[in-house]
Design a protein around this motif. Sequence first.
Motif, PDB file in Angstrom:
ATOM      1  N   CYS A   1     -14.436   4.010  -1.504  1.00  0.00           N
ATOM      2  CA  CYS A   1     -14.806   2.817  -0.727  1.00  0.00           C
ATOM      3  C   CYS A   1     -14.541   3.041   0.764  1.00  0.00           C
TER       4      CYS A   1
ATOM      5  N   CYS B   1      -6.577  -0.425  -8.367  1.00  0.00           N
ATOM      6  CA  CYS B   1      -7.086   0.621  -7.474  1.00  0.00           C
ATOM      7  C   CYS B   1      -6.358   1.944  -7.734  1.00  0.00           C
ATOM      8  N   ILE B   2      -7.151   3.002  -7.921  1.00  0.00           N
ATOM      9  CA  ILE B   2      -6.544   4.321  -8.180  1.00  0.00           C
ATOM     10  C   ILE B   2      -6.547   5.189  -6.923  1.00  0.00           C
ATOM     11  N   LYS B   3      -6.861   4.580  -5.789  1.00  0.00           N
ATOM     12  CA  LYS B   3      -6.787   5.249  -4.481  1.00  0.00           C
ATOM     13  C   LYS B   3      -7.710   6.470  -4.398  1.00  0.00           C
ATOM     14  N   CYS B   4      -8.873   6.374  -5.023  1.00  0.00           N
ATOM     15  CA  CYS B   4      -9.794   7.520  -4.975  1.00  0.00           C
ATOM     16  C   CYS B   4     -10.423   7.671  -3.583  1.00  0.00           C
ATOM     17  N   GLY B   5     -10.466   6.578  -2.803  1.00  0.00           N
ATOM     18  CA  GLY B   5     -10.958   6.650  -1.423  1.00  0.00           C
ATOM     19  C   GLY B   5     -12.464   6.529  -1.258  1.00  0.00           C
TER      20      GLY B   5
ATOM     21  N   ILE C   1     -14.193  -5.761  -4.157  1.00  0.00           N
ATOM     22  CA  ILE C   1     -13.365  -5.652  -2.953  1.00  0.00           C
ATOM     23  C   ILE C   1     -13.613  -6.788  -1.943  1.00  0.00           C
TER      24      ILE C   1
ATOM     25  N   ILE D   1      -7.579   0.585   0.771  1.00  0.00           N
ATOM     26  CA  ILE D   1      -6.516   0.810  -0.224  1.00  0.00           C
ATOM     27  C   ILE D   1      -5.253   0.038   0.185  1.00  0.00           C
TER      28      ILE D   1
ATOM     29  N   LEU E   1      -5.748  -3.645  -0.276  1.00  0.00           N
ATOM     30  CA  LEU E   1      -5.670  -4.102  -1.671  1.00  0.00           C
ATOM     31  C   LEU E   1      -4.214  -4.233  -2.113  1.00  0.00           C
TER      32      LEU E   1
ATOM     33  N   CYS F   1     -17.156   1.792  -6.870  1.00  0.00           N
ATOM     34  CA  CYS F   1     -15.726   1.693  -7.250  1.00  0.00           C
ATOM     35  C   CYS F   1     -15.557   1.924  -8.752  1.00  0.00           C
ATOM     36  N   PRO F   2     -14.832   2.979  -9.137  1.00  0.00           N
ATOM     37  CA  PRO F   2     -14.695   3.269 -10.566  1.00  0.00           C
ATOM     38  C   PRO F   2     -13.888   2.208 -11.307  1.00  0.00           C
ATOM     39  N   GLN F   3     -13.140   1.415 -10.573  1.00  0.00           N
ATOM     40  CA  GLN F   3     -12.295   0.394 -11.215  1.00  0.00           C
ATOM     41  C   GLN F   3     -12.957  -0.989 -11.197  1.00  0.00           C
TER      42      GLN F   3
HETATM   43  S1  SF4 Z   1      -9.961   3.511  -3.593  1.00  0.00           S
HETATM   44 FE1  SF4 Z   1     -11.638   2.055  -3.431  1.00  0.00          FE
HETATM   45  S2  SF4 Z   1     -13.241   2.855  -4.757  1.00  0.00           S
HETATM   46 FE2  SF4 Z   1     -11.332   3.866  -5.348  1.00  0.00          FE
HETATM   47  S3  SF4 Z   1     -10.490   2.590  -6.992  1.00  0.00           S
HETATM   48 FE3  SF4 Z   1      -9.581   1.869  -5.087  1.00  0.00          FE
HETATM   49  S4  SF4 Z   1     -10.930   0.215  -4.468  1.00  0.00           S
HETATM   50 FE4  SF4 Z   1     -12.069   1.379  -5.969  1.00  0.00          FE
END
Ligand code: SF4
Length: 364
Positions: free
Chosen positions: A342, A336-340, A299, A353, A356, A293-295
């Motif tokens: 995870c 969360c930047i919703k990169c997906g 989780i 997502i 969260l 997770c970049p953030q």
């Molecule tokens: S989508 Fe998942 S991996 Fe990406 S920032 Fe959000 S929690 Fe972290």
Amino acid sequence: MKKNFGFGCMRLPMIDDIVDREQFKKMVDIFIKEGFNYFDTARVYISGQSEKEIKICLTDRYPRDKYILTDKLTASCFQKESEIIPFFEEQLALTGVEYFDYYLMHALNIDFYAKFENCNAFKVAKELKKNGKIKHIGISFHDKADVLDKILSDHPEIEIVQIQFNYADYDDPKIQSKALYDVCEKYKKPVIVMEPCRGGSLINIPKLGKDIFEEEGGSCASYAIRFAASYPSVVMVLSGMSTIGQLRENVGFMKSFKPLNNKERVAIDKVHKILINQDIINCTACRYCVEGCPQKISIPDLFTVYNKKKQFNDGNSDLNYRNNTIIKGLGLASDCIKCGKCESICPQHLPIIENLIKVASIFE
Ligand code: SF4
Ligand code: SF4
């Protein structure tokens, strides 16, 4: 009758972020003294600590014939065929053994299976078996029954299959415990069960459910683990134990294992109905999603806090939320930047997502 019961080394006792070695040693000693001997690990468990602690607490302290050790080839640990053997040799060295009793292609789903095929992982495993470095080849699996059917049909060399199997996931359309079990039976493969307690969520159940079990006699853990162990093709049930108390309780009822009787099955059906109606997130706290997770969002810990608030209206939830975010310098649910990343790795196929967002709406 004793049913085989294994020590899953994914949730070892911890002091902060470090495995509590002394407690793990004591747990290993009790487990072996009580007549059990199966240990299960993987590189990705507790960020690599599990394999290392297996050496210090188990393999350096007991002769090789006193334990059965399973390790795994995880998709994130190799990119091409030539990387598999060096990784495997490193695993042998880290765990302190000369061979693994079982070596599983880890957490196969349709995507990871394609990678294992492209990298000839099964061919490499067969070579390792021929050279005596692996006694048995297996897979652990997290996808639908038709995918398992294809894998078992493609690879008759698979000797054993590890699946998620518990009473809450039995008919679950995503996990498909029962359908996976049926495929294993179709191919006559013995089954190892993981997550019999669904990451603890079948232990921390609402009071109404606990009362139902107590009326019949027995703990939540005993119902969950015995449910899985009652199926004839199940040869091993794993439990990821974190305390001596959990271990003593589990070995207690598994040493003199009795399959569930009809009244106990009825009790499980009643509890299952209660659990279906709960608003909780079915995270098993495997932590596969955390490292990528970049953030830096923790989780599973945020999902645990959310569940405790929803299930028990836990008064410490807000404090625990702060503790698992700001105080530890970790991301908030809303970061969360919703990169997906995870979601693509989650074996429970959770909409992380979306979850969260729910967590943030409660705690922020
Ligand atoms: S989508 Fe998942 S991996 Fe990406 S920032 Fe959000 S929690 Fe972290
Ligand atoms: S969200 Fe999924 S991957 Fe992350 S800990 Fe929970 S079950 Fe495991």
